[in-house]
Structures are given as C-alpha cells and as structure tokens.
Scaffold this motif. Structure first.
Motif, PDB file in Angstrom:
ATOM      1  N   SER A 251       1.050  -1.486   0.445  1.00 46.84           N
ATOM      2  CA  SER A 251       0.408  -0.210  -0.557  1.00 46.84           C
ATOM      3  C   SER A 251       0.850   1.277   0.089  1.00 46.84           C
ATOM      4  N   SER A 252       2.017   1.624   1.149  1.00 49.50           N
ATOM      5  CA  SER A 252       3.030   2.486   0.940  1.00 49.50           C
ATOM      6  C   SER A 252       3.352   2.892   0.005  1.00 49.50           C
ATOM      7  N   LEU A 253       3.939   1.926  -0.953  1.00 45.69           N
ATOM      8  CA  LEU A 253       4.348   2.258  -1.418  1.00 45.69           C
ATOM      9  C   LEU A 253       3.255   2.369  -3.587  1.00 45.69           C
ATOM     10  N   GLY A 254       2.279   1.835  -3.310  1.00 47.74           N
ATOM     11  CA  GLY A 254       1.605   1.799  -4.390  1.00 47.74           C
ATOM     12  C   GLY A 254       1.241   3.348  -4.431  1.00 47.74           C
ATOM     13  N   LEU A 255       0.743   3.600  -3.977  1.00 50.05           N
ATOM     14  CA  LEU A 255       0.095   4.911  -2.930  1.00 50.05           C
ATOM     15  C   LEU A 255       0.696   5.996  -3.326  1.00 50.05           C
ATOM     16  N   GLY A 256       2.143   5.620  -2.443  1.00 50.26           N
ATOM     17  CA  GLY A 256       2.528   6.891  -3.530  1.00 50.26           C
ATOM     18  C   GLY A 256       3.569   7.567  -3.820  1.00 50.26           C
ATOM     19  N   VAL A 257       3.445   7.214  -5.419  1.00 52.56           N
ATOM     20  CA  VAL A 257       3.770   7.561  -6.016  1.00 52.56           C
ATOM     21  C   VAL A 257       1.877   8.417  -6.545  1.00 52.56           C
ATOM     22  N   LEU A 258       1.109   8.456  -6.213  1.00 50.29           N
ATOM     23  CA  LEU A 258       0.166   9.513  -6.968  1.00 50.29           C
ATOM     24  C   LEU A 258       0.139  10.426  -5.813  1.00 50.29           C
ATOM     25  N   LYS A 259      -0.073  10.884  -6.542  1.00 50.98           N
ATOM     26  CA  LYS A 259      -0.016  13.032  -6.317  1.00 50.98           C
ATOM     27  C   LYS A 259      -1.298  13.197  -6.262  1.00 50.98           C
ATOM     28  N   ARG A 260      -2.076  13.489  -6.231  1.00 53.50           N
ATOM     29  CA  ARG A 260      -3.176  13.533  -5.853  1.00 53.50           C
ATOM     30  C   ARG A 260      -4.191  13.460  -4.446  1.00 53.50           C
ATOM     31  N   LYS A 261      -5.109  14.920  -4.170  1.00 45.93           N
ATOM     32  CA  LYS A 261      -5.591  14.539  -3.211  1.00 45.93           C
ATOM     33  C   LYS A 261      -6.615  13.573  -2.678  1.00 45.93           C
ATOM     34  N   GLU A 262      -7.336  12.876  -3.904  1.00 48.13           N
ATOM     35  CA  GLU A 262      -8.019  12.083  -3.086  1.00 48.13           C
ATOM     36  C   GLU A 262      -8.092  11.092  -3.779  1.00 48.13           C
ATOM     37  N   LEU A 263      -8.546   9.955  -3.421  1.00 47.54           N
ATOM     38  CA  LEU A 263      -8.007   8.254  -4.163  1.00 47.54           C
ATOM     39  C   LEU A 263      -9.079   7.163  -3.699  1.00 47.54           C
ATOM     40  N   ASP A 264      -9.405   6.789  -4.783  1.00 51.35           N
ATOM     41  CA  ASP A 264     -10.329   5.473  -5.182  1.00 51.35           C
ATOM     42  C   ASP A 264      -9.323   4.355  -4.979  1.00 51.35           C
ATOM     43  N   VAL A 265      -9.300   3.566  -4.067  1.00 44.10           N
ATOM     44  CA  VAL A 265      -8.333   2.676  -4.161  1.00 44.10           C
ATOM     45  C   VAL A 265      -9.288   0.808  -3.882  1.00 44.10           C
ATOM     46  N   VAL A 266      -8.783   0.127  -5.344  1.00 43.12           N
ATOM     47  CA  VAL A 266      -9.277  -1.087  -4.822  1.00 43.12           C
ATOM     48  C   VAL A 266      -7.787  -2.232  -4.370  1.00 43.12           C
ATOM     49  N   VAL A 267      -8.249  -3.053  -3.714  1.00 45.76           N
ATOM     50  CA  VAL A 267      -7.576  -4.365  -2.558  1.00 45.76           C
ATOM     51  C   VAL A 267      -7.970  -5.466  -2.855  1.00 45.76           C
TER      52      VAL A 267
END
Length: 241
Positions: A56-72
C-alpha cells in the motif's frame, strides 16, 4: 485445547480446506500470532506482514492526488487494506475477496484487524473473484458504481506471478490479462502487486510492456523464527497520465 494453540475456524472452500488458527510462540515470549492455511500451504501469518503493508505504501506513494479510489485484491489478515486506509487521501476502498469465510473472520472479529476495516465507512468488503472482475472490462470492481475507474489497484493473492493458488489465475499475469487490468485504472493510475521472495526481472519487463512505467522493490524484514531475514517483492506500475 491448549492455551498456546487454538483453531479458530476450519471450512471447506472451492480452493480446498481453509484454516484460521491462533498460536502463542513461547520462544518469542508468548507472542500471539494468527496464521492461515489453505490445504498444506501456509498462506499468511501475522508475524510477517511488512511486505503487505509496503504494498500500500509504495503503490499509493507514487500518486500525487488529493483523493484516491482504491481497490485491494485479496483480504487475508487485512494488512494491505489497513495500510491503505492509513493514507487519509483514500476516500473509498473496495476489498475483493474470493473466499467468503475470510470476509466472515473480519466481520465476526476473529482476526485483530477486522474491526478496523468493518468500522471504517470508507471500506467495503466484496465477496467476488478479483480475476474474473479484472477480465470483464465492461464494468469495474465496485458494485456500487460499476463504471467508475480507480486510482490504484493493489493485489495480494498469489504467492508470485508464476506460483499461483489456482491455475486459472495464470491468465491474469499474461500481457492480455495485464492490459485488461489497466483498463480499470484512471489515467496515471497505479497497479501494485505483492509477491513472495525476490522480484522476478521477467515480470517487471512484462509490466513495462503494458504500463508507462514499471519498477520492483525488494522488501527485507526480520525473521524471528530463523534469526535472520526474509524477503518479499512489491511491483509498482503506472499508466500514462
């Protein structure tokens, strides 16, 4: 039943016999751990979860967005999903789990992170086949909004891209399967994958043939059982912005 060992659940599933157990490790001062077995395979242990959290940390860390819709993809003991929710930018999290029993463990409080996930309004646990949903590009992973694209898809199901839990999963790791997965992402969206052991260079190259960028990370963590260290891999690929 010994206080140092308890079988919390045992069920027959489409993939085989599934067991959840709790043990106390006397050699580690009575540390309580939770373990999951599928047939003769050890699927996961609460003793080793650094790579799942780093997914999660590495995957989301590259995104420079204020809001995130995520699937696990893959619920397990919940470490990937909980790490995703720790990122306050995550506004919605859909966790897709094939084995209904695993969802029940969390809903019934049989595993330590269950309440964290089930009580967070951003999180929904969905009983479905992640790989079948990925293959169907006519709709997405979120049953509440099937046409929504996602900022990130984090996958933690198979041992590695070449050592899968069920042979039908192999198709997902092909070029065609990865291209279908990419269609579920927003422009600049991220696909990240956990795997056991060191990264496979051939799979990193395969990701690079489908996504705009692809890289792999080796996650090293202490193994108190052996007194040494163990490794996990996290692959991170991103679509064209």
């Amino acid at each position: 039943m010994s206080l140092n060992y308890k079988e919390l659940d045992f069920q027959q599933t489409p993939l085989g016999e599934l067991m959840l157990r709790r043990r106390r490790l006397l050699q580690l001062g009575g540390l309580e751990i939770y373990e999951v077995k599928l047939g003769e395979d050890f699927l996961m242990s609460s003793l080793f979860h650094e790579a799942e959290s780093q997914l999660s940390s590495l995957g989301l860390g590259v995104l420079k967005r204020k809001e995130l819709d995520v699937v696990v993809g893959g619920l397990g003991l919940g470490y990937t999903a909980v790490a995703a929710l720790e990122d306050r930018r995550v506004t919605s999290l859909v966790v897709v789990e094939f084995l209904e029993a695993v969802i029940q463990w969390h809903q019934n409080g049989l595993v330590p992170l269950g309440r964290t996930l089930t009580q967070d309004p951003r999180c929904r646990l969905v009983h479905a086949d992640f790989f079948a949903l990925s293959q169907d590009v006519s709709k997405n992973f979120d049953p509440a909004d099937p046409h929504k694209k996602h900022d990130a898809i984090l996958l933690d199901i198979d041992h590695t891209p070449t050592r899968v839990l069920h042979q039908t999963n192999t198709r997902f790791y092909s070029e065609q399967g990865l291209r279908e997965l990419a269609q579920h992402l927003k422009p600049g969206g991220v696909f990240a994958l956990w795997a056991d052991g060191f990264p496979e260079a051939s799979f990193t190259r395969q990701l690079a043939g489908v996504f705009a960028t692809a890289e792999s990370h080796t996650i090293t963590f202490e193994n108190p059982i052996t007194g040494g260290s163990s490794e996990g891999a996290v692959y991170v690929a991103q679509t064209t912005p």
